[in-house]
Design an enzyme around this catalytic site. Sequence first.
Site, mmCIF file in Angstrom:
data_model
loop_
_atom_site.group_PDB
_atom_site.id
_atom_site.type_symbol
_atom_site.label_atom_id
_atom_site.label_comp_id
_atom_site.label_asym_id
_atom_site.label_seq_id
_atom_site.Cartn_x
_atom_site.Cartn_y
_atom_site.Cartn_z
ATOM 1 N N SER A 89 0.801 -1.226 0.000
ATOM 2 C CA SER A 89 0.000 0.000 0.000
ATOM 3 C C SER A 89 0.829 1.269 0.000
ATOM 4 C CB SER A 89 -0.906 0.011 1.229
ATOM 5 O OG SER A 89 -0.123 0.050 2.400
ATOM 6 N N THR A 191 -3.306 3.903 3.482
ATOM 7 C CA THR A 191 -2.253 4.888 3.701
ATOM 8 C C THR A 191 -1.616 4.750 5.072
ATOM 9 O OG1 THR A 191 -3.441 6.397 2.309
ATOM 10 C CG2 THR A 191 -1.973 7.401 3.919
ATOM 11 N N THR A 209 1.429 6.972 0.579
ATOM 12 C CA THR A 209 0.538 5.944 0.028
ATOM 13 C C THR A 209 0.834 5.698 -1.450
ATOM 14 O OG1 THR A 209 -1.810 5.305 -0.179
ATOM 15 C CG2 THR A 209 -1.265 7.567 -0.747
ATOM 16 N N ARG A 219 -4.928 9.204 -11.280
ATOM 17 C CA ARG A 219 -5.738 9.511 -10.093
ATOM 18 C C ARG A 219 -4.856 9.872 -8.887
ATOM 19 N NH1 ARG A 219 -6.288 7.514 -4.584
ATOM 20 N NH2 ARG A 219 -8.429 7.867 -3.923
ATOM 21 N N GLY A 243 -8.383 5.705 3.879
ATOM 22 C CA GLY A 243 -9.660 5.288 3.306
ATOM 23 C C GLY A 243 -9.888 5.947 1.959
ATOM 24 N N GLY A 245 -10.086 8.344 -0.509
ATOM 25 C CA GLY A 245 -9.591 9.713 -0.517
ATOM 26 C C GLY A 245 -10.572 10.727 -1.074
HETATM 27 N N1 ASP Z 1 -6.500 7.569 1.193
HETATM 28 C C1 ASP Z 1 -5.795 6.852 0.163
HETATM 29 C C2 ASP Z 1 -6.230 7.338 -1.182
HETATM 30 O O1 ASP Z 1 -7.396 7.611 -1.368
HETATM 31 C C3 ASP Z 1 -5.978 5.381 0.204
HETATM 32 C C4 ASP Z 1 -5.971 4.720 1.536
HETATM 33 O O2 ASP Z 1 -5.862 5.341 2.568
HETATM 34 O O3 ASP Z 1 -6.113 3.503 1.579
HETATM 35 O O4 ASP Z 1 -5.402 7.378 -2.062
#
Ligand code: ASP
Length: 333
Positions: A89, A191, A209, A219, A243, A245
């Site tokens: 990740s 993240t 992340t 993206r 989560g 984003g």
């Molecule tokens: N917040 C991150 C994103 O949207 C992904 C994650 O936290 O899992 O890129």
Amino acid sequence: MKRRSFLKNASLTGVGLGLGNSLTSCLENSSSESIDDTTSGASLPLVIATWDVQDATEEAWKILQNGGTALDAVEQGCRKEEANEEGQSVGKGGLPDQDGNVTLDACIMNQNGDCGSVVFLQNITHAVSVARKVMEDTPHVMLAGSGAEKFALEKGFKKENLLTENSKKSWESWKIKSEYSPIINIENHDTIGMLAIDKAGNLSGACTTSGLAYKLNGRVGDSPIIGSGLFVDNEIGAAVATGLGEEVVKTVGSFLVVELMRQGKSPQEACEIAIKRIVNKPNSNYKNFQVGYIAVNKKGHTGSFSIHQLFSMTKFQNGVSETIQSKYFSKDG
Ligand code: ASP
């Protein structure tokens, strides 16, 4: 709960993370009262991080304990995970976008309100350190794509292939169906966000992340966006998000958490209100995605909250590391 196991239960609907079927009733977990950790909170220094990242927080703790700065601590803590090829990740070994490119987002913010960030960075493992260089060595806040990579190479960062064999295999199995909507049981991304207070009482934060797995090429999520993925105010406290984003960006989540603390809310209350802000939006599709926040205030009190179950926060304080299961909103899990 390891980050990976949490995401085993996730599905991706459009860009939304959905829940699997291991749902339990958890109304009691959605509290409106303060459940702030006030007893152990006063002891400094301390570091907290999203998910179960013992090695990363330990790295940060060593720096804090030796009198190092919160800024060095969060950078080094995040670097630990970025170098961990098994974690899919963050940094090297991160899962790629739909086209097989590993693209990294990261940011860092110090006690003076200075910040730096990189978006869509390729071929460089330590995105968080490049973000720090942007903060310290340029008049800018954010560098993107090939410009960020060129800057990193000029600063002496090593060019590396970030797509490991494992992540390549995962991407190749995903490609068989190439379904962006929905994908069941994919290993999606999470993240690493880290917040620390040093012995001098100063706060800093960082976030790194590779973003959502198999995202559209180009993206960028919340993580490198100051105020969304991370915010630090040395007078008040700091917050960081993980989560989906897109939902964090729409509510400027981390800034919101810090501003709520400024208004007198505890870190726990602030995280809960920020999550409810997402959940209560008109037509919110919250049942199908996850967002989690962690926060710390100037006194060293901490909090965490998520929409669904299985989010956790690692805390290193008084020489002891603990992983705290986060309270969560959804009664469906
Ligand atoms: N917040 C991150 C994103 O949207 C992904 C994650 O936290 O899992 O890129």
